[in-house]
Design an enzyme around this catalytic site. Structure first.
Site, short mmCIF file in Angstrom:
data_model
loop_
_atom_site.label_atom_id
_atom_site.label_comp_id
_atom_site.label_asym_id
_atom_site.label_seq_id
_atom_site.Cartn_x
_atom_site.Cartn_y
_atom_site.Cartn_z
N MET A 181 0.84 -1.20 0.00
CA MET A 181 0.00 0.00 0.00
C MET A 181 0.87 1.25 0.00
O MET A 181 0.41 2.34 0.34
CB MET A 181 -0.93 -0.01 1.21
CG MET A 181 -1.90 -1.19 1.15
SD MET A 181 -3.41 -0.89 2.04
CE MET A 181 -2.81 -0.66 3.67
N HIS A 232 9.44 -3.54 3.24
CA HIS A 232 8.96 -3.79 1.87
C HIS A 232 10.16 -4.12 0.97
O HIS A 232 10.09 -5.03 0.14
CB HIS A 232 8.26 -2.55 1.30
CG HIS A 232 7.02 -2.14 2.05
ND1 HIS A 232 6.96 -0.99 2.81
CD2 HIS A 232 5.79 -2.70 2.14
CE1 HIS A 232 5.75 -0.87 3.34
NE2 HIS A 232 5.01 -1.89 2.96
N GLN A 237 -2.76 -12.19 8.10
CA GLN A 237 -3.01 -11.89 6.68
C GLN A 237 -2.41 -12.96 5.77
O GLN A 237 -3.07 -13.49 4.88
CB GLN A 237 -2.43 -10.52 6.34
CG GLN A 237 -2.44 -10.19 4.86
CD GLN A 237 -2.04 -8.75 4.60
OE1 GLN A 237 -2.85 -7.86 4.77
NE2 GLN A 237 -0.81 -8.52 4.20
P1 AMP Z 1 1.55 -2.96 3.49
O1 AMP Z 1 2.11 -1.94 2.52
O2 AMP Z 1 1.61 -2.52 4.90
O3 AMP Z 1 0.24 -3.52 3.03
O4 AMP Z 1 2.58 -4.19 3.43
C1 AMP Z 1 2.90 -4.84 2.23
C2 AMP Z 1 3.67 -6.09 2.54
O5 AMP Z 1 4.87 -5.76 3.26
C3 AMP Z 1 2.89 -7.06 3.45
O6 AMP Z 1 3.07 -8.39 2.98
C4 AMP Z 1 3.52 -6.85 4.80
O7 AMP Z 1 3.44 -7.97 5.63
C5 AMP Z 1 4.96 -6.56 4.42
N1 AMP Z 1 5.63 -5.83 5.50
C6 AMP Z 1 5.17 -4.70 6.13
N2 AMP Z 1 6.01 -4.36 7.12
C7 AMP Z 1 7.02 -5.27 7.11
C8 AMP Z 1 8.19 -5.47 7.92
N3 AMP Z 1 8.49 -4.66 8.92
N4 AMP Z 1 9.01 -6.51 7.62
C9 AMP Z 1 8.70 -7.35 6.59
N5 AMP Z 1 7.61 -7.23 5.81
C10 AMP Z 1 6.78 -6.21 6.07
#
Ligand code: AMP
Length: 319
Positions: free
Chosen positions: A68, A75, A192
């Site tokens: 997002m 990420h 998730q």
């Molecule tokens: P989001 O943009 O928050 O929807 O996250 C996109 C993807 O990045 C999802 O699969 C999250 O689980 C992963 N993600 C977010 N924060 C972290 C983190 N600190 N370490 C590893 N992966 C992450």
């Protein structure tokens, strides 16, 4: 500012006729626009699909990381994993309105697209998909029906009604568009990825889910797009989440689950302005409470805490 190349209808035709066919082993941007040009940017589903189909005819493997935006090193680690296992890394940035159960949360969600593009370029991401809402949700799109049982009722599901229905719909739609060989998600969102694995198993989607470890700040706070919204005093205190999780891991074998959960909730509740929503130790596969430690598939502690107005989540595998 990194240079990227926006693929529009005419340029796509140009690329596919000239540059693409001359470079059968293409896996970086085919246009020598500038040595910093690292990415193709697609906004339209149709063009992205054409391009990916073409890449697949060349035998290239596709890794996909949905996000997002407001990207950080967490990420980036997903994209690096994708780059190490696949020929082409596709990242999407789409703030999905249907997974926000509060309008104000959606509105306040950070949007930092220029910085995001720089970060993606720095890890040599190949394709950025940046669709508008009407591309992701055309009027005739059918809702996908998945049997999630209790998986979307506990923890996040209980506190954010409808959230996982929104996540399932958007991830299914994005997978249907991108059709990647591999899907990259973070352990940060434990519930998730468990639900998405369930969805993949129940549908004809032919993709393999890879789960990447949680990236943390130096003090242990899990990286999150929401962290930028923390007040400075809350940011300092937010280290308590990972500390409580680490304590739960330390205590898991010699204390009862109820005692560990209760201790964490008490610690978190005693921090000024912090309100824990849950601190649950559950089975890693079923997400159900663990009755008998020796029979569990594995144990994970998951928590959600309001630090002022910012809702933080984190988890740690205990066994
Ligand atoms: P989001 O943009 O928050 O929807 O996250 C996109 C993807 O990045 C999802 O699969 C999250 O689980 C992963 N993600 C977010 N924060 C972290 C983190 N600190 N370490 C590893 N992966 C992450």
């Amino acid at each position: 500012m990194s240079l990227i190349f926006l693929v529009k209808k005419d340029t796509f035709a140009f690329l596919s006729l000239q540059n693409y066919e001359k470079k059968p082993t293409f896996h970086i941007c085919p246009l020598p626009v500038n040595e910093n040009t690292t990415m193709l940017l697609f906004k339209k589903v149709e063009l992205l699909q054409k391009h990916i189909t073409w890449l697949k005819t060349k035998g290239l493997t596709i890794g996909f990381t949905p996000t997002m935006g407001a990207l950080h090193s967490g990420h980036a680690s997903l994209i690096q994993q994708s780059k190490s296992e696949c020929n082409i890394s596709v990242c999407s940035i789409f703030v999905n309105p249907t997974q926000f159960n509060e309008a104000s949360d959606l509105e306040k969600y950070p949007r930092t697209i220029a910085k995001d593009i720089d970060l993606l370029a720095s890890v040599k991401n190949d394709i950025l998909f940046l669709p508008e809402v009407k591309e992701v949700y055309p009027p005739n799109l059918e809702e996908i029906q998945i049997q999630l049982g209790h998986l979307d009722k506990v923890m996040e599901g209980e506190h954010r009604p409808g959230h996982f229905q929104g996540v399932v719909q958007v991830v299914h739609r994005l997978l249907d568009i991108v059709q990647p060989h591999y899907l990259y998600m973070g352990q940060k969102d434990f519930q998730q990825f468990t639900i998405i694995q369930q969805m993949i198993e129940q549908t004809a989607l032919n993709t393999i889910l890879r789960v990447c470890p949680i990236k943390r700040e130096a003090d242990g706070l899990a990286m999150s797009s929401r962290n930028v919204r923390l007040l400075p005093e809350h940011r300092k205190l937010a280290v308590a989440l990972s500390q409580c999780l680490a304590k739960a891991k330390e205590d898991y074998l010699h204390k009862t689950i109820e005692a560990i959960e209760q201790q964490a909730i008490t610690t978190l509740s005693n921090i000024p302005d912090f309100k824990p929503e849950y601190f649950d130790i559950v089975d890693t596969k079923t997400l159900l409470p663990i009755k008998d430690k020796s029979k569990a598939n594995g144990a994970v502690a998951c928590t959600a805490v309001f630090a002022g107005e910012v809702r933080l989540i984190d988890n740690m595998i205990l066994s």
